[in-house]
Design a protein around this motif. Structure first.
Motif, PDB file in Angstrom:
ATOM      1  N   PRO A 286      16.416  41.058 -27.354  1.00 53.63           N
ATOM      2  CA  PRO A 286      17.045  39.960 -28.104  1.00 53.63           C
ATOM      3  C   PRO A 286      16.448  38.625 -27.674  1.00 53.63           C
ATOM      4  CG  PRO A 286      18.510  40.719 -26.377  1.00 53.63           C
ATOM      5  CD  PRO A 286      17.348  41.678 -26.386  1.00 53.63           C
ATOM      6  N   SER A 287      16.547  37.652 -28.541  1.00 56.14           N
ATOM      7  CA  SER A 287      15.966  36.339 -28.243  1.00 56.14           C
ATOM      8  C   SER A 287      16.596  35.707 -27.009  1.00 56.14           C
ATOM      9  CB  SER A 287      16.138  35.416 -29.454  1.00 56.14           C
ATOM     10  OG  SER A 287      17.532  35.281 -29.781  1.00 56.14           O
TER      11      SER A 287
ATOM     12  N   SER B 184      12.440  45.275 -29.011  1.00 55.92           N
ATOM     13  CA  SER B 184      13.889  45.265 -29.235  1.00 55.92           C
ATOM     14  C   SER B 184      14.614  44.258 -28.349  1.00 55.92           C
ATOM     15  CB  SER B 184      14.468  46.665 -28.998  1.00 55.92           C
ATOM     16  OG  SER B 184      14.283  47.068 -27.644  1.00 55.92           O
TER      17      SER B 184
END
Length: 421
Positions: free
Chosen positions: A167-168, A165
């Motif tokens: 985020p980039s 989960s």
């Protein structure tokens, strides 16, 4: 705890390079198997203690860890000077430990290293990366101590439910060669916490290896704030690990190592410009010496050893409290109220701890002047709470008032007996 006290301090600019080198040299000597390792890191059974005087076997040597800079522990909680091993295996996370591998695996690793493009990080970036790793392991250790030792409930909400989960924006693609992907971080959530000494030791070893690597860049000369902050993290790591250690002696030695790490810095920082770190160091030393004293008593150590630890704790707490005088210095006066709420909390915690140390110690030593001083201190602290309506400390103030009354009675009786002789 004291890492939250006020702003951070910086080194006394008048200290010369020789003094700073002595402070750096006061850290424990490296274990022969690990080059440049600066701290005792808990290992499997086997006793090695590293000190400024060199490595020494301390099996049966009670003197190691009496605040003289030695770090020692034995058995499951043994402190091994620089040996970052756990559960019978070498800790390889910091890249500082020797580990055995099959010839095929070694050859594959060498081939991969040769094929990889050359890449080097800026020294400060590499140090910050190591420091972040160390803080991550320490955070897990602190949370483990809070849940399994202090009995506190951890926060129910976590920002990320699983490694997938992330985020980039937090993947740090530019550091792909330095950071593993989140999916390879291992334990997650509650499984990342330690519930046994062995698990806590693994987290401790991993954190210490990373802190050691960060300190190679953040040396005392030129990076005082960062250097001291890392040593404060090291002290916190020992404190948390000691909570999992069942053996009283080894627990005492771990707290003694906290003292050994920070004592060389006491009194070496410029209080005029950087008061926050001065307070932090003194408070941490006071807390660590108090722990050592209590464990000396529990262990049944000689009264002289107990008294020495108590005197150290009293001196460090007194130093901490005196930093609040206005103007700063022995001629300054204590303010009517510590305006900063966080500082006030630590001020009162230290003041009550000092009162307990003084009242018990002075009475045991039959020090009449000291007993009178203890009575005055406890009553003054209780009066501070009442005068400023510091509600969270009302119960502590009531206990201090009661204790002051008991010590005062003992003092009167002692004086009466002395007058009859």
């Amino acid at each position: 705890m004291c890492a939250q006290v006020s702003a951070r301090a910086v080194h006394n600019q008048d200290s010369d390079a020789a003094t700073r080198q002595q402070q750096h040299d006061a850290l424990p000597e490296p274990h022969p198997q690990l080059k440049d390792q600066q701290w005792a890191v808990v290992s499997e059974p086997g006793v090695v203690v590293a000190s400024a005087a060199g490595a020494a076997d301390v099996s049966g040597a009670d003197g190691a860890g009496d605040g003289d800079g030695a770090a020692a522990a034995t058995g499951s909680g043994g402190a091994e000077g620089g040996a970052a091993s756990a559960s019978g295996g070498a800790e390889a996370e910091g890249g500082a430990c020797e580990a055995t591998a099959s010839p095929a695996a070694a050859a594959a690793a060498a081939a991969a290293a040769a094929a990889a493009p050359e890449r080097s990080l800026e020294p400060d970036v590499a140090a910050n990366l190591q420091l972040a790793w160390g803080k991550m392991f320490l955070s897990r250790l602190v949370q483990s101590h809070q849940q399994y030792i202090e009995g506190l409930t951890p926060p129910a909400v976590r920002p990320f439910d699983s490694p997938n989960s992330f985020p980039s924006s937090l993947q740090f693609a530019s550091l792909a060669g330095e950071l593993p992907p989140p999916s390879e971080l291992g334990a997650w959530g509650g499984d990342a916490l330690a519930s046994t000494f062995e698990q806590a030791r693994d987290l401790f070893n991993s954190a210490m290896t990373r802190f050691k690597a960060a300190l190679e860049f953040y040396v005392l000369d030129g990076h005082v704030t960062e250097h001291v902050n890392i040593l404060m993290e090291v002290s916190n790591a020992y404190r948390c690990l000691a909570g999992f250690e069942p053996d009283v002696k080894r627990r005492r030695l771990m707290h003694a190592q906290r003292v050994a790490q920070l004592r060389p810095l006491h009194g070496e920082l410029n209080t005029e410009y950087f008061l926050g770190l001065v307070r932090s160091i003194a408070l941490e030393l006071g807390n660590a010496c108090r722990e050592v004293m209590e464990l000396e008593e529990e262990e049944g150590r000689p009264a002289a050893k107990v008294r020495l630890a108590r005197v150290d704790a009293v001196n460090f707490y007194t130093f901490f409290l005196d930093t609040f005088r206005e103007p700063y210095g022995p001629k300054g006066k204590m303010p009517d109220r510590i305006t900063d709420e966080s500082n006030e909390r630590y001020y009162l915690l230290s003041s009550f701890a000092l009162g307990r140390l003084m009242s018990g110690g002075m009475a045991a030593d039959r020090d009449l002047d000291g007993m009178a001083l203890a009575v005055h201190h406890m009553r003054a602290t209780a009066d501070y709470v009442k005068r400023n309506s510091v509600t969270p400390f009302e119960r502590e103030a009531a206990l201090a008032t009661e204790m002051a009354g008991l010590v005062a009675e003992k003092l009167d009786l002692a004086r009466t007996l002395a007058a009859r002789k």
